[in-house]
Design an enzyme around this catalytic site. Structure first.
Site, PDB file in Angstrom:
ATOM      1  N   HIS A 126      29.252  67.943  42.855  1.00 23.88           N
ATOM      2  CA  HIS A 126      28.398  67.897  44.050  1.00 23.88           C
ATOM      3  C   HIS A 126      29.242  67.594  45.284  1.00 23.88           C
ATOM      4  CE1 HIS A 126      28.549  63.480  44.085  1.00 23.88           C
ATOM      5  NE2 HIS A 126      28.227  63.497  42.791  1.00 23.88           N
ATOM      6  N   CYS A 138      30.564  61.630  38.424  1.00 21.65           N
ATOM      7  CA  CYS A 138      30.625  63.078  38.665  1.00 21.65           C
ATOM      8  C   CYS A 138      31.959  63.453  39.306  1.00 21.65           C
ATOM      9  CB  CYS A 138      29.491  63.492  39.608  1.00 21.65           C
ATOM     10  SG  CYS A 138      27.836  63.297  38.909  1.00 21.65           S
TER      11      CYS A 138
END
Length: 176
Positions: A126, A138
């Protein structure tokens, strides 16, 4: 970003990225703040903004009813769930997929088939907060690099991501 040409991996583009606040993990656990190492298939894409022009992958525009469940005691663990009720009464822990960092995001198909309880969930690529702010586990890129990656990925080629140290990445690519 590498592409396999014949039997060789060819570098196509370099993108600065940030990973989890606890670094990389060869033994990922739910909530440890680390990014899991290994090779994983790239999944579908999502975001609260419209699908960028030129993206070939399946893309879902998210809203307040889209969640990724990271409650390891739930049957919904490490799954994307569309739910119209109060999420706090259904799960102890969840992630809203219309989060500000998820203007656009790519699912990393980590911990699936089978899903192992407490081994980590909701691993995405992201946009970053900044080039020096880590994630909760992430991988994050600048918005411009993320958009380039989204357009470059072709689901017909079954793209994968390799996460690790220089040595572990070399080992994985050597065997591919």
């Amino acid at each position: 970003m590498y592409e396999k040409v014949g039997s060789k991996w060819v570098l196509k583009r370099v993108s600065p990225a940030v990973t989890g606040k606890s670094g990389l993990s060869f033994t990922k656990k739910e909530g440890d703040g680390a990014t899991p190492t290994g090779m994983y298939l790239i999944g579908d894409m999502f975001g609260f903004a419209a699908k960028p022009a030129g993206v070939k992958s399946k893309y879902t525009v998210t809203n307040k009813f889209h969640y990724w469940v990271d409650d390891s005691l739930s049957k919904d663990y490490n799954k994307w769930i569309y739910y119209r009720g109060n999420p706090a009464t259904r799960w102890k822990s969840f992630e809203r997929l219309n989060h500000s960092l998820y203007k656009h995001a790519i699912i990393i198909r980590y911990n699936e088939k089978p899903i192992v309880k407490n081994a980590g969930s909701a691993i995405f690529i992201h946009r970053w907060r900044s080039s020096s702010t880590p994630t909760a586990g992430c991988i994050a890129l600048s918005e411009s690099h993320l958009t380039v990656l989204m357009k470059w990925l072709d689901p017909a080629k079954k793209p994968k991501i390799v996460i690790g140290t220089s040595d572990s990445i070399k080992d994985v690519l050597k065997n591919q």
